[in-house]
Design a protein around this motif. Structure first.
Motif, PDB file in Angstrom:
ATOM      1  N   VAL A 111       0.864  -1.176   0.000  1.00  0.00           N
ATOM      2  CA  VAL A 111       0.000   0.000   0.000  1.00  0.00           C
ATOM      3  C   VAL A 111       0.906   1.233   0.000  1.00  0.00           C
ATOM      4  N   PRO A 112       0.825   2.038  -1.050  1.00  0.00           N
ATOM      5  CA  PRO A 112       1.697   3.219  -1.113  1.00  0.00           C
ATOM      6  C   PRO A 112       1.534   4.095   0.124  1.00  0.00           C
ATOM      7  N   GLY A 113       2.674   4.582   0.678  1.00  0.00           N
ATOM      8  CA  GLY A 113       2.673   5.457   1.840  1.00  0.00           C
ATOM      9  C   GLY A 113       2.573   4.732   3.149  1.00  0.00           C
ATOM     10  N   SER A 114       2.625   3.387   3.100  1.00  0.00           N
ATOM     11  CA  SER A 114       2.558   2.610   4.348  1.00  0.00           C
ATOM     12  C   SER A 114       3.435   1.379   4.180  1.00  0.00           C
ATOM     13  N   SER A 115       3.593   0.654   5.292  1.00  0.00           N
ATOM     14  CA  SER A 115       4.368  -0.596   5.273  1.00  0.00           C
ATOM     15  C   SER A 115       3.470  -1.822   5.142  1.00  0.00           C
ATOM     16  N   ARG A 116       2.217  -1.595   4.864  1.00  0.00           N
ATOM     17  CA  ARG A 116       1.265  -2.706   4.793  1.00  0.00           C
ATOM     18  C   ARG A 116       1.273  -3.350   3.417  1.00  0.00           C
ATOM     19  N   TRP A 117       0.993  -4.632   3.443  1.00  0.00           N
ATOM     20  CA  TRP A 117       0.767  -5.392   2.222  1.00  0.00           C
ATOM     21  C   TRP A 117      -0.660  -5.922   2.267  1.00  0.00           C
ATOM     22  N   VAL A 118      -1.254  -5.997   1.081  1.00  0.00           N
ATOM     23  CA  VAL A 118      -2.633  -6.494   1.005  1.00  0.00           C
ATOM     24  C   VAL A 118      -2.707  -7.632  -0.011  1.00  0.00           C
ATOM     25  N   TYR A 119      -3.680  -8.505   0.204  1.00  0.00           N
ATOM     26  CA  TYR A 119      -3.945  -9.612  -0.705  1.00  0.00           C
ATOM     27  C   TYR A 119      -5.399  -9.491  -1.195  1.00  0.00           C
ATOM     28  N   GLY A 120      -5.590  -9.840  -2.434  1.00  0.00           N
ATOM     29  CA  GLY A 120      -6.952  -9.742  -2.949  1.00  0.00           C
ATOM     30  C   GLY A 120      -7.126 -10.370  -4.320  1.00  0.00           C
ATOM     31  N   HIS A 121      -8.270 -10.127  -4.898  1.00  0.00           N
ATOM     32  CA  HIS A 121      -8.613 -10.660  -6.221  1.00  0.00           C
ATOM     33  C   HIS A 121      -9.207  -9.537  -7.083  1.00  0.00           C
TER      34      HIS A 121
ATOM     35  N   GLY B 254     -24.514   0.544  -2.939  1.00  0.00           N
ATOM     36  CA  GLY B 254     -23.316   0.532  -2.106  1.00  0.00           C
ATOM     37  C   GLY B 254     -23.288   1.772  -1.232  1.00  0.00           C
ATOM     38  N   VAL B 255     -22.109   2.119  -0.761  1.00  0.00           N
ATOM     39  CA  VAL B 255     -21.921   3.351   0.004  1.00  0.00           C
ATOM     40  C   VAL B 255     -20.576   3.947  -0.416  1.00  0.00           C
ATOM     41  N   ILE B 256     -20.566   5.170  -0.849  1.00  0.00           N
ATOM     42  CA  ILE B 256     -19.423   5.961  -1.304  1.00  0.00           C
ATOM     43  C   ILE B 256     -19.074   5.648  -2.760  1.00  0.00           C
ATOM     44  N   TRP B 257     -19.136   6.699  -3.571  1.00  0.00           N
ATOM     45  CA  TRP B 257     -18.714   6.657  -4.973  1.00  0.00           C
ATOM     46  C   TRP B 257     -17.207   6.877  -4.967  1.00  0.00           C
ATOM     47  N   LEU B 258     -16.438   5.830  -5.308  1.00  0.00           N
ATOM     48  CA  LEU B 258     -14.985   5.889  -5.190  1.00  0.00           C
ATOM     49  C   LEU B 258     -14.323   6.666  -6.314  1.00  0.00           C
TER      50      LEU B 258
ATOM     51  N   GLY C  27      -9.368  -2.154  11.186  1.00  0.00           N
ATOM     52  CA  GLY C  27      -8.396  -1.515  12.079  1.00  0.00           C
ATOM     53  C   GLY C  27      -7.059  -2.186  12.130  1.00  0.00           C
ATOM     54  N   ILE C  28      -6.901  -3.346  11.434  1.00  0.00           N
ATOM     55  CA  ILE C  28      -5.636  -4.084  11.526  1.00  0.00           C
ATOM     56  C   ILE C  28      -4.972  -4.210  10.155  1.00  0.00           C
ATOM     57  N   ARG C  29      -5.691  -4.703   9.195  1.00  0.00           N
ATOM     58  CA  ARG C  29      -5.139  -4.915   7.863  1.00  0.00           C
ATOM     59  C   ARG C  29      -6.205  -4.624   6.821  1.00  0.00           C
ATOM     60  N   GLY C  30      -5.736  -4.427   5.621  1.00  0.00           N
ATOM     61  CA  GLY C  30      -6.629  -4.093   4.544  1.00  0.00           C
ATOM     62  C   GLY C  30      -6.355  -2.717   4.004  1.00  0.00           C
ATOM     63  N   MET C  31      -7.382  -2.033   3.499  1.00  0.00           N
ATOM     64  CA  MET C  31      -7.253  -0.714   2.891  1.00  0.00           C
ATOM     65  C   MET C  31      -8.351   0.205   3.377  1.00  0.00           C
ATOM     66  N   SER C  32      -8.040   1.498   3.386  1.00  0.00           N
ATOM     67  CA  SER C  32      -9.089   2.503   3.526  1.00  0.00           C
ATOM     68  C   SER C  32      -9.710   2.720   2.152  1.00  0.00           C
ATOM     69  N   LEU C  33     -10.821   3.421   2.134  1.00  0.00           N
ATOM     70  CA  LEU C  33     -11.459   3.683   0.833  1.00  0.00           C
ATOM     71  C   LEU C  33     -10.598   4.605  -0.016  1.00  0.00           C
ATOM     72  N   TRP C  34      -9.852   5.505   0.616  1.00  0.00           N
ATOM     73  CA  TRP C  34      -8.954   6.371  -0.153  1.00  0.00           C
ATOM     74  C   TRP C  34      -7.895   5.525  -0.864  1.00  0.00           C
ATOM     75  N   GLU C  35      -7.338   4.575  -0.131  1.00  0.00           N
ATOM     76  CA  GLU C  35      -6.293   3.729  -0.705  1.00  0.00           C
ATOM     77  C   GLU C  35      -6.862   2.804  -1.794  1.00  0.00           C
ATOM     78  N   MET C  36      -8.077   2.312  -1.586  1.00  0.00           N
ATOM     79  CA  MET C  36      -8.668   1.438  -2.606  1.00  0.00           C
ATOM     80  C   MET C  36      -9.006   2.223  -3.865  1.00  0.00           C
TER      81      MET C  36
ATOM     82  N   LEU D 279      -7.559   1.259  -7.557  1.00  0.00           N
ATOM     83  CA  LEU D 279      -8.432   1.049  -8.728  1.00  0.00           C
ATOM     84  C   LEU D 279      -8.054   1.979  -9.878  1.00  0.00           C
ATOM     85  N   LYS D 280      -7.781   3.222  -9.545  1.00  0.00           N
ATOM     86  CA  LYS D 280      -7.360   4.177 -10.566  1.00  0.00           C
ATOM     87  C   LYS D 280      -6.082   3.700 -11.245  1.00  0.00           C
TER      88      LYS D 280
END
Length: 560
Positions: free
Chosen positions: A58-68, A176-180, A236-245, A249-250
Motif C-alpha cells: 500500500v503506497p505510503g505505508s508498510s502494509r501489504w494487502v492480498y486480494g482478487h 453501495g456506500v461511497i462513490w470511489l 483496524g488491523i489490515r486491509g485498505m481505507s477507501l482512499w487507498e482502494m 483502482l485508478k
C-alpha cells in the motif's frame, strides 16, 4: 460471529435528504447529472472473465494487502445480482453465505455485494436481479451500480425516477456506500458531502471511509469491461481505507467504481469454493475464520440470457436468446409486430396489412395512386381521378366517367361520374363539370356537336319522309292498270258509238226502201189500253146498230 462489523451508518442505510441536495453537492462541471453511464463491452468470443490473485504493498505505508481482481468481458450476459439463497431471499430476510448462493446459481466467480440490516437480515437499498425488481430504496441517496437492458453500465446517484425508468430498465441493480471513482478521478470527498447525514457530522461515515479493513468494490474500465475488486483484511488491523482502494483502482485503469459491503462481509468465491481469507471468527472455534452469511452477491456465470427464460418466447443458447416466431429483441420480449392495430394481422415475419393500409404497424393509409394489400398496386385513374385505396376503383372528378375516368361526359350530362342530367333550353349541352348552360365548349367539342347535329338532322328528315310515305293511302290500282281500264272503257264507248251510228244509218235506208224494213208495227190505239176501249165502243155501236170500219186496227207484221 459477525464480530468484524463495518457499518457506514449507526441506524438505517443512507441519508434522508433529497436528490436535489445531491445535485447541489457535486461540482459544477457535472451539471445536473448525478450518475455516469458507459456502454459495456461485448467480447463474447473470449473467456467469460479473467481473475487474478494479487499481493501488493500500500503506497505510503508498510502494509501489504492480498486480494482478487476479476475482469468480466461481457457484463450484460455474464453478471447477475443475486438475492441471498436465490429468488425471494430478500423478501424473507434471509442471510446466506456467498459460497452457498454461488454454488446454487452455478457462479464461476462471486463476491458479496449490497448491505443488510445486521439485526433483521433485511436487504438494504435498491435490488434488481436479472430484470426483476426486488425492492427499491425509496430514494435514499447512496452510490449505486447497475446494468440497463441495453448493456450500459451505470454508477452514481439515482433519483427514484431513474430507478423506476421503464424506457431502458435496469436488469441488475445494487446499492453501495461511497462513490470511489468518477470519470477516472477519486470522488470520495464529494460522496461524503452527498451521502453524509447532517445528524452525523462526527459520526460513523467518515470513520467508515478512513479505517483500514477488508473491502469489496465494483467498477469498469475504458473498454466497458466490468471489474470486481476484493481485498482481504480486518477492520483496524489490515486491509485498505477507501482512499487507498480508490487509488489502487485508478492505477489499474478503472474509470468509475463504488464501494460495496466490506469488513467481515468481504468474501470471494471461485466455482462455489471460498477463495478469500474472511475476517469473522468461526462460532465453534474462534481460532478459525469463516465466511459470513450476507445479503446480495455479484455472480459471474457462463453466458445467460436476460431473462434466463428469454421472456418465455425463446431459448437461451450460449447466452443469446433464440426467439420464437413472432418475437424479437435481446430478451425476446418484443413482438415482431408490436401492434398491427385494427388494420393488420401479426404473423411471424411482421404485420400483414389489410388492403388500403401500410406501415410497420399498419397505421398509415396508402399514398395517392396506390392501393391493395400493402399498397403494392398502382392505380390507373386518368384525369386526376382518385382511386379507392382498398380495391383501386376510380372516383372520377366532375366531367369524367368510366372505369379509369378516361371518358368525358356525354352531351347533356355533367357532374361526378356524369350522373346528373342537364336542364338547358332546347336540349343544349351544358358544362360537363358544373352543369352550367352558359358554356362555350372547346373547338373540338363544337366541331363534334356540329357534325352530330348535321347528321341527326338528315336522319330526322329521312325518317319523317319515310313515315309520311308509309302513312299515305295507297291506290287500289296501279297507274298501268288505270291506263288499261281507261283504254278499255274508251274502246267500249267507241264501239257503242259506232253501233248507234250504224243503226241510225240503217233506219234511214229503210225509210227509202220499205221492202227492206225490219221492224214491228204496233198501232197507237193499242198503247195504254186504247184497243180495248175501242172494242168496247164497237160492241156498243153494234148493239145500237152502228158498225165501224176497223180495218186500221189490225196488226201488221212486215218482213222483207
Amino acid at each position: 460471529m459477525d464480530d468484524d462489523l463495518l457499518l457506514p451508518y449507526a441506524d438505517g442505510h443512507g441519508p434522508t435528504h433529497s436528490h436535489r441536495h445531491v445535485r447541489s453537492c457535486q461540482p459544477i462541471a457535472h451539471g445536473n447529472t448525478t450518475h455516469e453511464s458507459h456502454p459495456s463491452s461485448n467480447h463474447s468470443g473470449r473467456p467469460v472473465a479473467d481473475s487474478t490473485l494479487f499481493a501488493s504493498d500500500v503506497p505510503g505505508s508498510s502494509r501489504w494487502v492480498y486480494g482478487h481482481m476479476t475482469v468480466v468481458h461481457d457484463p450484460l450476459r455474464t453478471v447477475s445480482v443475486l438475492e441471498p439463497g436465490g429468488t425471494g431471499g430478500c423478501k424473507m430476510n434471509h442471510r446466506v453465505s456467498v459460497e452457498e448462493t454461488a454454488a446454487a446459481a452455478g457462479c464461476l466467480y462471486a463476491q458479496n455485494a449490497g448491505f443488510f440490516n445486521t439485526h433483521s437480515g433485511a436487504c438494504l437499498g435498491n435490488v434488481v436481479s436479472d430484470g426483476r425488481r426486488v425492492q427499491d430504496s425509496g430514494g435514499v441517496q447512496n452510490a449505486q451500480f447497475g446494468i440497463r437492458s441495453d448493456g450500459s453500465l451505470v454508477f452514481g446517484y439515482l433519483s427514484q425516477e431513474d430507478v423506476l425508468d421503464e424506457s431502458n430498465p435496469f436488469v441488475q441493480l445494487v446499492s453501495g456506500v461511497i462513490w470511489l471513482l468518477r470519470d477516472g478521478e477519486v470522488y470520495i470527498k464529494q460522496s461524503l458531502e452527498a451521502e453524509c447525514d447532517k445528524m452525523q457530522e462526527t459520526g460513523h461515515l467518515r470513520t467508515f471511509v478512513d479505517v483500514v479493513s477488508a473491502r469489496t468494490a465494483v467498477g469498469h474500465d475504458a473498454e466497458g469491461k466490468l471489474v470486481l475488486f476484493h481485498i482481504d483484511g480486518q477492520t483496524g488491523i489490515r486491509g485498505m481505507s477507501l482512499w487507498e482502494m480508490a487509488e489502487a483502482l485508478k492505477k489499474y485503469g478503472v474509470i468509475n467504481a463504488i464501494n460495496l459491503d466490506g469488513g467481515g462481509s468481504s468474501t470471494f468465491v471461485v466455482n462455489g469454493s471460498l477463495a478469500s481469507y474472511p475476517s469473522d471468527h468461526c462460532i465453534p472455534d474462534s481460532r478459525w475464520r469463516c465466511g459470513r452469511k450476507v445479503s446480495t452477491i455479484l455472480c459471474v456465470h457462463p453466458p445467460r440470457c436476460q431473462p434466463a427464460n428469454c421472456s418465455g418466447h425463446g431459448d437461451c443458447v450460449d447466452g443469446h436468446c433464440r426467439c420464437q416466431e413472432g418475437w424479437q429483441g435481446v430478451a425476446c420480449d418484443s413482438s415482431v409486430c408490436q401492434t398491427c392495430g385494427p388494420h393488420g394481422l401479426c404473423l411471424a415475419n411482421g404485420c400483414v396489412c389489410d388492403a388500403g393500409w401500410r406501415g410497420k404497424n399498419c397505421s398509415q393509409v396508402c399514398l395517392p395512386g396506390f392501393y391493395g394489400d400493402g399498397c403494392s398496386q398502382t392505380c390507373s385513374c386518368n384525369n386526376d381521378g382518385s382511386c379507392n385505396p382498398i380495391d383501386g376503383r376510380c372516383a372520377c372528378p366532375p366531367g369524367f366517367h368510366g372505369d379509369t375516368c378516361e371518358h368525358t361526359c356525354s352531351p347533356g350530362f355533367f357532374g361526378p361520374a356524369c350522373a346528373q342530367e342537364c336542364h338547358c333550353d332546347n336540349l343544349c349541352p351544358c358544362d360537363p363539370q358544373t352543369g352550367s348552360c352558359n358554356v362555350t365548349l372547346r373547338g373540338e367539342a363544337n366541331y363534334t356537336l356540329h357534325r352530330a347535329g348535321h347528321c341527326l338532322a338528315k336522319q330526322m328528315f329521312t325518317t319523317w319522309r319515310q313515315e309520311e310515305d308509309a302513312n299515305r293511302e295507297q291506290p287500289y290500282l296501279t297507274e298501268r292498270m288505270w291506263l288499261i281500264v281507261t283504254f278499255t272503257l274508251a274502246s267500249l264507248l267507241s264501239a257503242s258509238l259506232l253501233v248507234h251510228i250504224v243503226q241510225a244509218c240503217r233506219g234511214r235506208v229503210a225509210s227509202h226502201f220499205p221492202e227492206r224494213r225490219d221492224y214491228s208495227y204496233v198501232p197507237l190505239t193499242d198503247i195504254n189500253g186504247a184497243a180495248s176501249r175501242s172494242r168496247d165502243k164497237a160492241g156498243a155501236s153494234r148493239e145500237r146498230g152502228f158498225e165501224l170500219d176497223n180495218s186500221d186496227s189490225q196488226d201488221e207484221i212486215w218482213s222483207p
